[in-house]
Design a protein around this motif. Sequence first.
Motif, PDB file in Angstrom:
ATOM      1  N   VAL A   6      20.745  61.361  57.194  1.00 25.15           N
ATOM      2  CA  VAL A   6      19.690  60.667  56.447  1.00 25.15           C
ATOM      3  C   VAL A   6      19.507  59.289  57.069  1.00 25.15           C
ATOM      4  O   VAL A   6      20.417  58.464  57.050  1.00 25.15           O
ATOM      5  N   GLY A   7      18.322  59.067  57.662  1.00 30.11           N
ATOM      6  CA  GLY A   7      18.034  57.794  58.327  1.00 30.11           C
ATOM      7  C   GLY A   7      17.853  57.994  59.823  1.00 30.11           C
ATOM      8  O   GLY A   7      18.763  58.459  60.500  1.00 30.11           O
ATOM      9  N   GLY A   8      16.659  57.634  60.294  1.00 34.94           N
ATOM     10  CA  GLY A   8      16.355  57.804  61.721  1.00 34.94           C
ATOM     11  C   GLY A   8      16.218  56.483  62.440  1.00 34.94           C
ATOM     12  O   GLY A   8      15.454  56.360  63.400  1.00 34.94           O
ATOM     13  N   GLY A   9      16.953  55.449  61.977  1.00 32.71           N
ATOM     14  CA  GLY A   9      17.027  54.191  62.728  1.00 32.71           C
ATOM     15  C   GLY A   9      18.041  54.363  63.858  1.00 32.71           C
ATOM     16  O   GLY A   9      18.479  55.478  64.159  1.00 32.71           O
ATOM     17  N   VAL A  10      18.426  53.255  64.469  1.00 33.81           N
ATOM     18  CA  VAL A  10      19.289  53.369  65.647  1.00 33.81           C
ATOM     19  C   VAL A  10      20.637  54.007  65.298  1.00 33.81           C
ATOM     20  O   VAL A  10      21.189  54.790  66.094  1.00 33.81           O
ATOM     21  N   VAL A  11      21.141  53.738  64.092  1.00 31.93           N
ATOM     22  CA  VAL A  11      22.453  54.300  63.730  1.00 31.93           C
ATOM     23  C   VAL A  11      22.349  55.809  63.525  1.00 31.93           C
ATOM     24  O   VAL A  11      23.165  56.589  64.050  1.00 31.93           O
ATOM     25  N   GLY A  12      21.316  56.238  62.777  1.00 29.48           N
ATOM     26  CA  GLY A  12      21.130  57.682  62.568  1.00 29.48           C
ATOM     27  C   GLY A  12      20.859  58.411  63.879  1.00 29.48           C
ATOM     28  O   GLY A  12      21.389  59.496  64.129  1.00 29.48           O
ATOM     29  N   ASP A  30      13.969  61.281  57.800  1.00 26.83           N
ATOM     30  CA  ASP A  30      13.592  59.881  57.591  1.00 26.83           C
ATOM     31  C   ASP A  30      12.282  59.839  56.816  1.00 26.83           C
ATOM     32  O   ASP A  30      11.362  60.610  57.086  1.00 26.83           O
ATOM     33  N   GLY A  31      12.224  58.922  55.865  1.00 23.68           N
ATOM     34  CA  GLY A  31      11.050  58.826  55.011  1.00 23.68           C
ATOM     35  C   GLY A  31       9.970  57.957  55.598  1.00 23.68           C
ATOM     36  O   GLY A  31       8.938  57.731  54.968  1.00 23.68           O
ATOM     37  N   ASP A  32      10.181  57.477  56.803  1.00 19.60           N
ATOM     38  CA  ASP A  32       9.285  56.461  57.327  1.00 19.60           C
ATOM     39  C   ASP A  32       8.991  56.725  58.796  1.00 19.60           C
ATOM     40  O   ASP A  32       9.454  55.994  59.674  1.00 19.60           O
ATOM     41  N   PRO A  33       8.188  57.772  59.099  1.00 18.91           N
ATOM     42  CA  PRO A  33       7.960  58.088  60.507  1.00 18.91           C
ATOM     43  C   PRO A  33       7.230  56.974  61.251  1.00 18.91           C
ATOM     44  O   PRO A  33       7.394  56.814  62.454  1.00 18.91           O
ATOM     45  N   ALA A  34       6.439  56.178  60.517  1.00 17.57           N
ATOM     46  CA  ALA A  34       5.748  55.063  61.187  1.00 17.57           C
ATOM     47  C   ALA A  34       6.727  53.935  61.486  1.00 17.57           C
ATOM     48  O   ALA A  34       6.403  52.967  62.156  1.00 17.57           O
ATOM     49  N   ARG A  35       7.934  54.042  60.965  1.00 18.17           N
ATOM     50  CA  ARG A  35       9.027  53.121  61.219  1.00 18.17           C
ATOM     51  C   ARG A  35       8.698  51.702  60.754  1.00 18.17           C
ATOM     52  O   ARG A  35       9.145  50.737  61.353  1.00 18.17           O
ATOM     53  N   GLN A  36       7.948  51.619  59.643  1.00 16.91           N
ATOM     54  CA  GLN A  36       7.630  50.276  59.160  1.00 16.91           C
ATOM     55  C   GLN A  36       8.794  49.669  58.385  1.00 16.91           C
ATOM     56  O   GLN A  36       8.982  48.471  58.366  1.00 16.91           O
ATOM     57  N   ALA A  37       9.583  50.544  57.709  1.00 18.63           N
ATOM     58  CA  ALA A  37      10.688  50.017  56.918  1.00 18.63           C
ATOM     59  C   ALA A  37      11.975  49.941  57.736  1.00 18.63           C
ATOM     60  O   ALA A  37      12.946  49.351  57.302  1.00 18.63           O
ATOM     61  N   GLU A 212      16.551  68.725  64.977  1.00 18.52           N
ATOM     62  CA  GLU A 212      15.284  68.806  64.246  1.00 18.52           C
ATOM     63  C   GLU A 212      15.031  67.477  63.517  1.00 18.52           C
ATOM     64  O   GLU A 212      15.990  66.819  63.086  1.00 18.52           O
ATOM     65  N   PHE A 213      13.755  67.094  63.378  1.00 18.22           N
ATOM     66  CA  PHE A 213      13.407  65.889  62.615  1.00 18.22           C
ATOM     67  C   PHE A 213      12.524  66.285  61.440  1.00 18.22           C
ATOM     68  O   PHE A 213      11.571  67.044  61.620  1.00 18.22           O
ATOM     69  N   ILE A 214      12.846  65.799  60.266  1.00 16.81           N
ATOM     70  CA  ILE A 214      12.039  66.106  59.082  1.00 16.81           C
ATOM     71  C   ILE A 214      11.594  64.795  58.449  1.00 16.81           C
ATOM     72  O   ILE A 214      12.396  63.866  58.294  1.00 16.81           O
ATOM     73  N   GLU A 215      10.295  64.749  58.088  1.00 14.63           N
ATOM     74  CA  GLU A 215       9.771  63.557  57.418  1.00 14.63           C
ATOM     75  C   GLU A 215       9.903  63.740  55.912  1.00 14.63           C
ATOM     76  O   GLU A 215       9.429  64.734  55.362  1.00 14.63           O
ATOM     77  N   GLY A 216      10.551  62.838  55.251  1.00 20.67           N
ATOM     78  CA  GLY A 216      10.679  62.938  53.801  1.00 20.67           C
ATOM     79  C   GLY A 216      11.752  61.994  53.299  1.00 20.67           C
ATOM     80  O   GLY A 216      12.593  61.519  54.069  1.00 20.67           O
ATOM     81  N   ARG A 217      11.695  61.728  51.995  1.00 18.97           N
ATOM     82  CA  ARG A 217      12.696  60.830  51.412  1.00 18.97           C
ATOM     83  C   ARG A 217      13.678  61.639  50.593  1.00 18.97           C
ATOM     84  O   ARG A 217      13.291  62.454  49.753  1.00 18.97           O
ATOM     85  N   VAL A 218      14.944  61.406  50.858  1.00 18.71           N
ATOM     86  CA  VAL A 218      15.986  62.134  50.133  1.00 18.71           C
ATOM     87  C   VAL A 218      16.064  61.592  48.712  1.00 18.71           C
ATOM     88  O   VAL A 218      16.149  60.373  48.513  1.00 18.71           O
ATOM     89  N   SER A 219      16.009  62.514  47.727  1.00 15.85           N
ATOM     90  CA  SER A 219      16.104  62.028  46.341  1.00 15.85           C
ATOM     91  C   SER A 219      17.484  62.310  45.756  1.00 15.85           C
ATOM     92  O   SER A 219      18.006  61.510  44.994  1.00 15.85           O
ATOM     93  N   HIS A 220      18.076  63.449  46.092  1.00 13.38           N
ATOM     94  CA  HIS A 220      19.451  63.688  45.625  1.00 13.38           C
ATOM     95  C   HIS A 220      20.155  64.737  46.484  1.00 13.38           C
ATOM     96  O   HIS A 220      19.552  65.297  47.408  1.00 13.38           O
ATOM     97  N   TYR A 221      21.402  64.990  46.158  1.00 13.33           N
ATOM     98  CA  TYR A 221      22.216  65.892  46.986  1.00 13.33           C
ATOM     99  C   TYR A 221      22.360  67.254  46.331  1.00 13.33           C
ATOM    100  O   TYR A 221      22.325  67.382  45.102  1.00 13.33           O
ATOM    101  N   LEU A 222      22.537  68.274  47.177  1.00 16.66           N
ATOM    102  CA  LEU A 222      22.774  69.632  46.678  1.00 16.66           C
ATOM    103  C   LEU A 222      24.271  69.898  46.748  1.00 16.66           C
ATOM    104  O   LEU A 222      24.951  69.418  47.651  1.00 16.66           O
ATOM    105  N   ARG A 223      24.749  70.705  45.805  1.00 13.43           N
ATOM    106  CA  ARG A 223      26.172  71.040  45.801  1.00 13.43           C
ATOM    107  C   ARG A 223      26.349  72.539  45.651  1.00 13.43           C
ATOM    108  O   ARG A 223      25.558  73.209  44.989  1.00 13.43           O
ATOM    109  N   ASP A 224      27.423  73.024  46.261  1.00 17.05           N
ATOM    110  CA  ASP A 224      27.794  74.420  46.117  1.00 17.05           C
ATOM    111  C   ASP A 224      29.269  74.431  45.717  1.00 17.05           C
ATOM    112  O   ASP A 224      30.113  73.965  46.491  1.00 17.05           O
ATOM    113  N   LYS A 225      29.554  74.908  44.533  1.00 14.35           N
ATOM    114  CA  LYS A 225      30.928  74.880  43.972  1.00 14.35           C
ATOM    115  C   LYS A 225      31.547  73.480  44.103  1.00 14.35           C
ATOM    116  O   LYS A 225      32.684  73.318  44.543  1.00 14.35           O
TER     117      LYS A 225
END
Length: 413
Positions: A6-12, A30-37, A212-225
Amino acid sequence: MKTVIVGGGVVGLCSAYYLSRSGAEVVVIDGDPARQASCSDGNAGMVVPSHFVPLAAPGVISQGLKWMLNPKSPFYLRPRPDLNLMKWCWLFMRHSNEAHVKSCEHLLRDLSLESRRLFVDLAKEEDFELVQKGLLMLCASEAGLEEEAEVAEHANRLGIEAEVCDLDRLKELEPGVELAVKGGVWFGQDCHLNPSIFLAKLREAVVREGGEFIEGRVSHYLRDKGTISGVQLRDGVKVKGDKLVLAGGVEAPALMKEFGLKLPMQGGKGYSLTLKEPRKALQLCSLLKEGRVAVTPMGDQLRVAGTMEICGEDLSLNKRRIAGILESFVQFYPEFSKEDFEGVEPWSGLRPCTPDGLPYLGKLEKEPNVVVAAGHSMVGLSLGPVTGQIVSRLVSGEDPEFDLHQLRSERFG
Ligand SMILES: Cc1cc2nc3c(=O)[nH]c(=O)nc-3n(C[C@H](O)[C@H](O)[C@H](O)COP(=O)(O)OP(=O)(O)OC[C@H]3O[C@@H](n4cnc5c(N)ncnc54)[C@H](O)[C@@H]3O)c2cc1C
C-alpha cells in the motif's frame, strides 16, 4: 506468495522492486496516480550519507522557536488544538538531545551507506542518472562554517567523508559559478538524481518482473481465520495477498488504526521550484546552511527546495515562505535572480516526520505478515533502496541484516 504493497511513493516502489527481483508476486496499490499527494516526485533528489543526525537533535527547538517569528523562515509549526500534534511535539522535545543523536548515528550511517551502495548498483541496471560528485554544504557566515566544520569532524569520526573547504577549494569543485559564501563542507559520498525519472524506472522494472499496479484507496483489511489475507479498496474491490507492506508515507497512521496502533506522525511541508532552463549550469548539489535550502541540478534543469512547515496534511502554498527560499538561493548564488522563477509552478509535499527522526520499519509485533515502512522524514529517497531491500528480506522471512529494534512501530506505545 503474493505481497500487497500500500503506497506507490519511493518507499513502496523500492519495496516492490526488491520483492519482485527476488521472485515474489507483488501488487502496488496507490490512491493517487497523479502523485499529487505523494512526497516522492518533487523532492530535492539527494542521496545523503551526510545526514547521520536525525531531525530531533540538540539546538533544533531553540532555532525553531526563533524561526517561528519570521514569516519567511525555513521552519514553521502551525499551532492548533490537536492531541496528536501535542503528543508529537512532546516526544520530539524528549528526543532532541545528544544522547538520542549518539544512539542512532551508527544505524543511520549504516543504512545510508548501504542505500548509497544499492543506488550505485541500481544505476547500472536501470536507466537513470546517478550523479556521484558529492554535496556542498555552503555557509554564508563564519559561525555557520564553524558549526559545519564540527559536523564534518563528527562525520569523519563515523567514517563518512567530509572535507572543510575554503573558497579556492569550492572553486575547484564548482568551477565558474559565483558563490557568496565564507566556505563550506564537501560530503564526497553524497549523490543526486532526478526523483521522477528514478520512480518511473522503478515502476517499469516492477512491471517487467510481472508486478501489478492498482489505483485505489485502501479502506480496510481482509482476514482469513484471523490472519491478514488482503485489503479492500474504497470502491469495494478486494485485493488478496498473503503479506502486506504498509508504505503510506504521511498517511501511515490511518493505515495502522485497524491494528490498534497510534503512530505519532506529522506532515513536514516543503516546496520545490524547478527551472527548466537555468541561466547557469551547476555541477554539484548543495545545501545552503543558513537558509536550509537545497539546490540540485537535474539534467539540464535546476531544482531549488526548502522549508519545513509542521501543518497537518495541508498542501497549500505559502507565498512568503516560497519567497524566503528564493531569497536564500539568490543570496548564495548571486548570478541567479528571483525573476528567473517567474511563471514556475511551485510543488509542495509532506515529509512523513516521526518525533524521533527515525522511520518506522519492521514487522508488526502482533501481525507478523504485515511490514511497516514509513516515516522517513527528510531522507525517504536516500533510504529508499535499503528500506526496499529490508522489506523484501522481512517479507521473505530472511534476516534483514540490520538491527531494527529502534525502528519498531510500537516504540511509542
Ligand atoms: C521539499 C522536499 C525535499 C526533499 N528532498 C529530499 C532529498 O533530497 N532526499 C531525500 O532522501 N528525501 C527528500 N525529501 C523527503 C522524501 O521526499 C520523503 O521522505 C519520501 O518521498 C517519502 O516517501 P514515501 O514513499 O514514504 O511517501 P509518499 O511518497 O508520500 O508515498 C506514500 C503513498 O501512499 C499512498 N497512500 C497512503 N495511504 C493510502 C491508502 N489508504 N490507500 C492507497 N494509497 C495510499 C499515497 O497516495 C502516496 O502516494 C524531501 C521532501 C520534501 C518535501
